[in-house]
Enzyme design. Structure first.
Site, PDB file in Angstrom:
ATOM      1  N   HIS A  29      41.454  34.229  35.933  1.00  0.00           N
ATOM      2  CA  HIS A  29      41.812  34.660  34.577  1.00  0.00           C
ATOM      3  C   HIS A  29      41.892  36.184  34.514  1.00  0.00           C
ATOM      4  O   HIS A  29      42.891  36.742  34.035  1.00  0.00           O
ATOM      5  CB  HIS A  29      40.770  34.148  33.579  1.00  0.00           C
ATOM      6  CG  HIS A  29      41.038  34.568  32.165  1.00  0.00           C
ATOM      7  ND1 HIS A  29      41.745  33.804  31.282  1.00  0.00           N
ATOM      8  CD2 HIS A  29      40.699  35.706  31.479  1.00  0.00           C
ATOM      9  CE1 HIS A  29      41.841  34.424  30.117  1.00  0.00           C
ATOM     10  NE2 HIS A  29      41.212  35.587  30.216  1.00  0.00           N
ATOM     11  N   GLU A  30      40.859  36.844  35.002  1.00  0.00           N
ATOM     12  CA  GLU A  30      40.837  38.305  34.952  1.00  0.00           C
ATOM     13  C   GLU A  30      41.858  38.900  35.914  1.00  0.00           C
ATOM     14  O   GLU A  30      42.406  39.977  35.652  1.00  0.00           O
ATOM     15  CB  GLU A  30      39.432  38.826  35.273  1.00  0.00           C
ATOM     16  CG  GLU A  30      38.347  38.343  34.321  1.00  0.00           C
ATOM     17  CD  GLU A  30      38.651  38.643  32.863  1.00  0.00           C
ATOM     18  OE1 GLU A  30      39.361  39.643  32.593  1.00  0.00           O
ATOM     19  OE2 GLU A  30      38.193  37.878  32.003  1.00  0.00           O
ATOM     20  N   HIS A  33      45.132  39.322  34.097  1.00  0.00           N
ATOM     21  CA  HIS A  33      45.149  40.563  33.301  1.00  0.00           C
ATOM     22  C   HIS A  33      45.344  41.775  34.214  1.00  0.00           C
ATOM     23  O   HIS A  33      46.147  42.670  33.915  1.00  0.00           O
ATOM     24  CB  HIS A  33      43.818  40.723  32.557  1.00  0.00           C
ATOM     25  CG  HIS A  33      43.597  39.742  31.455  1.00  0.00           C
ATOM     26  ND1 HIS A  33      44.541  39.460  30.492  1.00  0.00           N
ATOM     27  CD2 HIS A  33      42.505  38.986  31.139  1.00  0.00           C
ATOM     28  CE1 HIS A  33      44.060  38.580  29.638  1.00  0.00           C
ATOM     29  NE2 HIS A  33      42.834  38.266  30.007  1.00  0.00           N
TER      30      HIS A  33
END
Length: 378
Positions: A29-30, A33
């Site tokens: 998820h990170e 980003h």
């Protein structure tokens, strides 16, 4: 000695599988980003798996601090010009920045670039799920049992709907049924919902309408499950069972379909909770995830990866909820900024973040309370 054994069982049986699953999901998820931020020219100060005090870390050539932190219940990336991990701009720090440093700040990027960076996290979760499911289909295939009705239980939804032994299920609500497991999955999420079935009977296609009944039972691990049931059994004959193999493209298609099904099921459940059609006691937090991770780990590594894929879809969807503090809340802000031609006022954004924080904390407390009640009822 018993206390030492119990502590060992908790760490190895629950904590290790939980951290394995959660770390994979949070990292990707990170990473979503992070990669899109770098692509958009945003300087990333910190990439952290976990919150709180840093356990260990290192700096890369671009100046990003990669760190593993003490509390393993999430993670974050912190961009240049942000006050905190929620990407709240630090106005004082921005004002003191040089023009060169401001060019790398997240808040100075276009609204489209900021939206892309924020959306990349949940999208990475969906891509991870598709990858895991695709790899499983490619490596192991799928067991296909012909959707042939063997027995119909007296007084069941199937009997009320006119299903007979020997019926071959062709489709449900117009969607083709390839395997008996496909029928089970649709029925399980359709309690008290009429389903239109097309079945082959004596060489002819017959249209039926059946309404699965809601049933509550405990699975092999003692967890309470509420699902819809028809009251039919599949054919036990060996010739009605085969293993379907997949090529790379077919595996990706199947993995995408599996991810879509889980996303649709999750959204359907959330909608059911909001409308009062579903019980909210199935919402779980970290304790439930740890418990399920330990239970699934006893079945092998492949089921544990499958759980990681399911959790990845769930986290992706949760982060897209239109709640300030979550990615979906940021996207709502950017949508408003694009429509107005300028950002919302600092006061409005600050009020939104405070409300969002309160909602997130309440959800965490509620989910944890559900976890405690669940454990006491086992």
């Amino acid at each position: 000695m018993d206390l030492l054994i119990s502590a060992y069982d908790i760490v190895v049986g629950y904590l290790v599988p939980f951290l394995f699953v959660l770390t994979i999901v949070v990292f990707f998820h990170e990473l979503g980003h992070f990669l899109v931020a770098r692509w958009c020219g945003v300087k990333v100060n910190v990439f952290s798996v976990g919150f709180g005090r840093e356990l260990f870390g290192w700096n890369d050539r671009a100046g990003t601090r990669w760190r593993l932190s003490l509390i393993p219940l999430g993670g974050y990336v912190k961009f240049a010009g942000d006050e905190n991990a929620a990407s709240v701009p630090d106005r004082d720090h921005l004002a003191a920045m040089s023009e060169e440093d401001r060019a790398g700040a997240f808040v100075t990027k276009s609204v489209g670039q900021r939206a892309a960076v924020v959306a990349a996290g949940p999208i990475a979760n969906f891509i991870l799920a598709i990858f895991i499911f695709s790899a499983i289909f490619l490596s192991f295939g799928k067991v296909i049992t012909t959707p042939l009705v063997d027995t119909v239980q007296p007084g069941s939804a199937a009997e009320a709907g006119g299903l007979l032994s020997g019926d071959l299920i062709l489709s449900v609500n117009g969607d083709e049924i390839e395997a008996f497991s496909d029928l089970q999955r649709v029925v399980s999420i359709s309690a008290d919902v009429p389903l239109d079935l097309a079945v082959e009977r004596d060489g002819k296609v017959v249209d039926l309408s059946v309404t699965p009944k809601l049933r509550e039972f405990r699975d092999n691990f003692g967890n309470v499950q509420r699902i819809g049931l028809l009251g039919v059994s599949r054919s036990p004959d060996a010739e009605d069972m085969k293993v379907k193999t997949y090529g790379p493209v077919e595996a990706v298609v199947a993995g995408t379909q599996e991810t879509w099904f889980i996303a649709a099921r999750t959204l359907s459940y959330i909608g059911g909770v909001l409308t009062g059609r579903e019980a909210a006691d199935q919402l779980g937090g970290p304790i439930r995830v740890a418990q399920v991770s330990g239970q699934v780990a006893t079945q092998g590594l492949m089921p544990l990866f499958s759980l990681a894929a399911v959790l990845s879809v769930s986290i992706g969807l949760i982060n897209l909820m239109p709640v300030p503090m979550l990615d979906g809340g940021h996207l709502i802000y950017y949508l408003a900024e694009a429509a107005r031609g300028k950002p919302l006022s600092e006061k409005v954004q600050d009020i939104g973040f405070r409300i969002g924080l309160a909602i997130v904390l309440l959800l965490m407390v509620f989910a944890t309370w559900n976890d405690v009640l669940h454990l006491t009822n086992l």
